[in-house]
Design an enzyme around this catalytic site. Sequence first.
Site, PDB file in Angstrom:
ATOM      1  N   HIS A  20      -1.177  11.486  15.730  1.00 40.82           N
ATOM      2  CA  HIS A  20      -1.771  10.770  14.594  1.00 40.82           C
ATOM      3  C   HIS A  20      -0.731   9.824  14.006  1.00 40.82           C
ATOM      4  O   HIS A  20       0.391  10.224  13.700  1.00 40.82           O
ATOM      5  CB  HIS A  20      -2.220  11.770  13.517  1.00 40.82           C
ATOM      6  CG  HIS A  20      -2.660  11.128  12.249  1.00 40.82           C
ATOM      7  ND1 HIS A  20      -3.886  10.519  12.115  1.00 40.82           N
ATOM      8  CD2 HIS A  20      -2.039  10.985  11.055  1.00 40.82           C
ATOM      9  CE1 HIS A  20      -4.003  10.040  10.884  1.00 40.82           C
ATOM     10  NE2 HIS A  20      -2.888  10.319  10.232  1.00 40.82           N
TER      11      HIS A  20
ATOM     12  N   CYS B 278       0.818  -1.220   0.000  1.00 39.97           N
ATOM     13  CA  CYS B 278       0.000   0.000   0.000  1.00 39.97           C
ATOM     14  C   CYS B 278       0.848   1.264   0.000  1.00 39.97           C
ATOM     15  O   CYS B 278       0.332   2.351  -0.217  1.00 39.97           O
ATOM     16  CB  CYS B 278      -0.965  -0.002   1.179  1.00 39.97           C
ATOM     17  SG  CYS B 278      -0.175   0.251   2.785  1.00 39.97           S
TER      18      CYS B 278
ATOM     19  N   ARG C 212      -5.448  -4.107   8.849  1.00 36.97           N
ATOM     20  CA  ARG C 212      -4.224  -3.496   8.326  1.00 36.97           C
ATOM     21  C   ARG C 212      -4.078  -2.120   8.966  1.00 36.97           C
ATOM     22  O   ARG C 212      -4.800  -1.195   8.641  1.00 36.97           O
ATOM     23  CB  ARG C 212      -4.265  -3.365   6.813  1.00 36.97           C
ATOM     24  CG  ARG C 212      -3.048  -2.638   6.239  1.00 36.97           C
ATOM     25  CD  ARG C 212      -3.029  -2.664   4.726  1.00 36.97           C
ATOM     26  NE  ARG C 212      -4.198  -2.067   4.121  1.00 36.97           N
ATOM     27  CZ  ARG C 212      -4.289  -0.779   3.730  1.00 36.97           C
ATOM     28  NH1 ARG C 212      -3.267   0.043   3.896  1.00 36.97           N
ATOM     29  NH2 ARG C 212      -5.405  -0.329   3.180  1.00 36.97           N
TER      30      ARG C 212
ATOM     31  N   HIS D 106      -4.145   5.023   9.775  1.00 40.33           N
ATOM     32  CA  HIS D 106      -5.512   4.492   9.782  1.00 40.33           C
ATOM     33  C   HIS D 106      -5.477   2.969   9.862  1.00 40.33           C
ATOM     34  O   HIS D 106      -4.476   2.352   9.496  1.00 40.33           O
ATOM     35  CB  HIS D 106      -6.257   4.922   8.516  1.00 40.33           C
ATOM     36  CG  HIS D 106      -6.518   6.387   8.480  1.00 40.33           C
ATOM     37  ND1 HIS D 106      -5.607   7.281   7.970  1.00 40.33           N
ATOM     38  CD2 HIS D 106      -7.570   7.116   8.915  1.00 40.33           C
ATOM     39  CE1 HIS D 106      -6.098   8.505   8.090  1.00 40.33           C
ATOM     40  NE2 HIS D 106      -7.297   8.428   8.656  1.00 40.33           N
TER      41      HIS D 106
ATOM     42  N   CYS E 285      -2.275   0.884   8.807  1.00 42.94           N
ATOM     43  CA  CYS E 285      -1.494   1.584   7.796  1.00 42.94           C
ATOM     44  C   CYS E 285      -0.883   2.810   8.476  1.00 42.94           C
ATOM     45  O   CYS E 285      -1.580   3.784   8.766  1.00 42.94           O
ATOM     46  CB  CYS E 285      -2.441   1.974   6.660  1.00 42.94           C
ATOM     47  SG  CYS E 285      -1.658   2.783   5.280  1.00 42.94           S
TER      48      CYS E 285
ATOM     49  N   ASP F 155      -3.991 -12.258   4.487  1.00 38.77           N
ATOM     50  CA  ASP F 155      -3.875 -13.488   5.265  1.00 38.77           C
ATOM     51  C   ASP F 155      -3.109 -13.188   6.556  1.00 38.77           C
ATOM     52  O   ASP F 155      -1.923 -13.487   6.684  1.00 38.77           O
ATOM     53  CB  ASP F 155      -3.168 -14.563   4.436  1.00 38.77           C
ATOM     54  CG  ASP F 155      -3.136 -15.900   5.146  1.00 38.77           C
ATOM     55  OD1 ASP F 155      -3.972 -16.118   6.043  1.00 38.77           O
ATOM     56  OD2 ASP F 155      -2.263 -16.716   4.803  1.00 38.77           O
TER      57      ASP F 155
END
Length: 136
Positions: A104, A66, A121, A107, A123, A115
């Site tokens: 912060h 990502c 996730r 997310h 991120c 898997d």
Amino acid sequence: MGYKVEKSDEEWRSELTPEEYHVLREAGTERPFTGEYNETKTVGIYTCRGCGTELFRSGTKFESHCGWPSFYDPADSDAVELLPDNSLPGRPRTEVRCATCGGHLGHVFEGEGYDTPTDQRYCINSIAIRLEPVVG
């Protein structure tokens, strides 16, 4: 919410680089595929760059392609705070903050089909964390 580590805006600005401040204190995002931890495989503990709290362990880091470091679970569920983020019209998300200083981090997304044990996730912006390598 009151955090264990609370500082004035002036204190944060004096302790963080402008880029760190933008992400940690203004909920900014670093450009994808530019962060120092995106592709690292170093064994260690990821801490908050704002206050040093342990957030993630390298054993939960995985390659999601990502553009940001991805983890499937925090080191401790109390280490992070999850908040609704409706800043993008029509795209509700869940913001991840350091539960100690409110910085912060990024997310968290669920149900993307990775898997992993949690199907989550996290991120996370590299600039919001620091890797403490484990030697031995």
